[in-house]
Design an enzyme around this catalytic site. Sequence first.
Site: not given
Ligand code: NAI
Length: 284
Positions: A120, A153, A192
């Site tokens: 993000s 995006e 964002n």
């Molecule tokens: P989340 O915390 O729900 O999921 C992250 C996942 O990545 C977890 O399941 C974790 O176990 C896994 N993980 C962490 N390190 C890892 C690795 N080295 N190898 C494999 N898996 C790994 O986070 P979320 O919300 O899905 O965010 C993920 C990305 O998307 C971030 O960069 C965030 O900024 C971006 N994002 C989030 C949004 C939101 O509304 N939450 C919207 C748009 C983008």
Amino acid sequence: MVERVGVVGCGLMGAGIAEVSARAGLDVVVVESSEAAASAGRTRLEKSLARAEAKGKIANGESAADVLARIRVATSLGELVDRDLVVEAIVEDEAAKVELFKKLDRIVAAPDAILASNTSSIPIMKLGVVTTRPQQVMGIHFFNPVPVLQLVELVPSLLTGADTTERARSFVEGTLGKQAIDCQDRAGFVVNALLVPFILSAIRMYESGFASAEDIDRGLVLGAAHPQGPLALADLIGLDTTKAVAESLYEEFKEPLYAAPPLLNRMVDAGLLGRKTGRGFYTY
Ligand code: NAI
């Protein structure tokens, strides 16, 4: 053409990206960091696809099981060797993403594969320059919930090739049927950079005792026709992710409006991360 998609991380966003790719008929491998996280990711996918099936949203007469059969949730990055496109969706942590892009660069074999990040707020350039192919590294930033929201995006860095951006556009618009906007590689991109200071202002307003969380949110829903208020939205995004994005924006621009308010920091310290932990500004 992108036919084999890889996703790293099967959390909120990674599971959504895997789901929409499989629903578009593509073969998907999702890699998680542990067996427990992979199992949670599978459950997340099953629940979301069951909801889509119940609402009659799955195309081409397919069932949730048909779509799930195209998704493999694995725990080894080596499984991504034959992918045309890999979308990284792990935690919003620059050091973790840099390490991952170094590994993906070694593993993903196709010379023209695209290595994308769903970050993000972390500059795409920081991820491109740690690979041997920065011309194929870009941001493909989906919105939450991915199966519902149309926007993506597209964020090339200064070193991304124009053909990489066009292939990503064709994947997003042609294959997934979503709508893309083009952004420069600046923290927060378009949405964002505007939305996060708005959410932070709402948190400061609540923190100061000026109005209740319910009234702040009702104000924006009823007075500005927002589908949900800023505090409910922060709970949906995840307060840890909201804080991480604010910190990247602050790091980039050094503007006070991007600084995370103390209450947000304390809530994250307390593990009150919003919907995903059952409590944030509201209790779920
Ligand atoms: P989340 O915390 O729900 O999921 C992250 C996942 O990545 C977890 O399941 C974790 O176990 C896994 N993980 C962490 N390190 C890892 C690795 N080295 N190898 C494999 N898996 C790994 O986070 P979320 O919300 O899905 O965010 C993920 C990305 O998307 C971030 O960069 C965030 O900024 C971006 N994002 C989030 C949004 C939101 O509304 N939450 C919207 C748009 C983008």
